[in-house]
Design a protein around this motif. Structure first.
Motif: not given
Lengths: 358, 358
Positions: B285-294
């Motif tokens: 979830a944390e990795r997904f959150r970080e990638l989202l919107g990059a």
């Protein structure tokens, strides 16, 4: 008599307008909060924008109604007149985004206020961008609520339909006028004709003529009075804007006014600028043009520009135009179709709107 | 049957809507050009925005009318329904400024188009700023013209007044929904509840429920049908948006669709994102959150995100929600109050709006 008290004499409906807007806002705050509590700061910002100002458009709409024989302080008319304040709020909120202005009536402009909330909360992304987006939506709500309040004013649907002609024209004209104004700034146009056209649509029709037309239409006397109100409203609106522009260059002699030179720093293409350029030699005109809108304009440069405005004869020409236009508006109040008890207030409005301090 | 042809089957009024909007635009182009020839490019940009699109809101308004017993292809209803396209044009033009989007329906967004004109003409100042300002004003014109066209649709003033309840609610709701959406993006909220609330106001009520309500109110059957149309419109609107969101992540299998991963690059906080985050382990979830919107999201990252959406069970959950909601909407078409000849088209609209390609 100070001009603000002159205005308040004829703004007999001012507290009624404040009350109607408060009632409408309280109701609509409830509707927004039902959708989400997080809408409260947007509603606060919106309500700030409709809480201030001189209520000029409702005042002219009201006297347009009274001049057409409409009843004293009719509640339906007060609500219909008040609805114009939401249109004005939209215009101000959106203009401040378009012009990237920092303040409005001494408070942060709506987009700055919302950007500050974003920064204070430490939210992700760009605070300026969030502020602009929020302000665009707050302005949109104001525009939608303007005609919602108008349609809910309590007049019979047939009557409201009659009022739609000036109501609709007013909205198209102010937006078109604002677009042309933006265009003149970037094109660097500074002719008399261009300046007068922007004043006509953005100020004269929007602030004076169309509100008067609306009052006449709601009193079912549009046919008889539209011409009279045009004869009164266009010159008065231009005189009012020209007085405002003079204050924006030379400052307001009363303590509450704008700082001198403000409009020169902003680079506004006003009629004063056009008159100065058309009346000056090419070297002076070129220097004036170069300085106009320079963000770091020095006090000495402002002084030089102001002196060129005077020595070129532009100042005297503009002052004389204010007098001429005010005289035309006063003459229009003699028209036999006007209800007698509106003549005095309509005359007072000319005096209040065109004297040398606001 | 391809979905676009399914939609066109029920969009029997599409060419009527195009015609009414053309007539209105031709008339209003004349009014703008009377103010100034320089308004032509703004009018061109505005007309482009109301010339395209699926005409979803007019279609639902029309079938809301027919389901309430309104006459086949009533011209007044077609005009009232068409007026919703101006509201939609305002929403799109302003949303593109807010989201800083480059394109809309394969063409430059309005603010980009106007910025390009500024640059091409070599005008002074910032082209981006000019484009944004012009787009704000063009959107404002669209918003004002929406209720102007509605009020001029030809219905009796009393009838129009009845329609104001859904008409006004629709405008407040879409603006509030858009504000909440902007807020969720910057706050990084990604809960099911937040995503569903935005879908409810920005999509379901705005695109389906309120247009149906408007049709019912104009046929004077709002009381009897409001509940039926809510039971149909809210689930259908959410299912439709969810299908759109799935296409925004996985791409459209038909050749005309969006590129896969587009919404992940834009960082949209959709229900799919919320479901994925709530169903994944904390590291994923944390990795997904970080990638989202990059903005520079790689193809490999998009593939990893898509696979997490699948393996977490979010994809199946969302597909199943689309089915459930579509089923609820279909069930609502059985309601005895509905006019029989509207049941088929209302069912077709469910199928067309929720299938796996658009």
């Amino acid at each position: 008599m100070a001009p603000s008290s002159a205005l308040s004499t004829v703004s007999v409906i001012r507290s009624d307008v404040d009350r109607e807007l408060s009632v409408f806002c309280a109701d609509h705050r409830g509707r927004l909060l039902e959708i989400g509590d997080e809408l409260a700061p947007a509603m606060d910002a919106l309500e700030t924008m409709v809480s201030g100002g001189k209520r000029l458009r409702p005042t002219f709409a009201y006297w347009g109604w009274r001049g057409a024989g409409g009843a004293d302080r009719d509640e339906r008319m007060i609500r219909a007149a008040s609805s114009l304040e939401f249109l004005q709020a939209c215009a101000l909120v959106h203009d401040d985004v378009i012009d990237n202005s920092d303040t409005r009536r001494g408070l942060p402009a709506t987009h700055r206020r919302m950007a500050k909330m974003h920064a204070d909360q430490g939210w992700s992304g760009d605070s300026e961008g969030f502020g602009q987006g929020a302000a665009i939506l707050i302005g949109d709500l104001c525009l939608a609520w303007s005609d919602e309040m108008y349609q809910a004013s309590g007049f019979a649907p047939d009557t409201l339909q009659r009022g739609r002609v000036p109501f609709d024209a007013m909205r198209t004209e102010v937006m078109a006028g604002q677009y042309l104004d933006t265009l003149e700034q970037v094109r660097g146009t500074a002719t008399r004709e261009a300046a007068l056209r922007v004043m006509r649509y953005k100020s004269a029709k929007y602030t004076v003529e169309r509100p008067l037309h609306l009052g006449a239409a709601l009193a079912d006397r549009y046919e008889e009075l539209a011409g009279v109100y045009t004869d009164y409203g266009i010159p008065l609106g231009i005189a009012f804007q020209l007085r405002d522009d003079l204050l924006g260059v030379f400052g307001d002699p009363t303590t509450t006014g704008k700082p001198a030179g403000d409009d020169l720093r902003e680079g506004k293409r006003t009629l004063i600028v056009a008159e100065t350029l058309e009346r000056s030699g090419s070297a002076d005109a070129e220097r004036f043009r170069e300085l106009l809108g320079a963000p770091d304009l020095s006090v000495a440069s402002v002084e030089w520009m102001c002196s060129l405005i005077e020595t070129s004869g532009a100042l005297a020409a503009c002052e004389s135009l204010v007098e001429d236009y005010a005289g035309q508006a006063l003459a229009a109040t003699e028209h036999p179709e006007l209800a007698d008890d509106a003549r005095g207030p309509l005359r007072d409005l000319v005096v209040a709107a065109t004297r040398r301090s606001h």
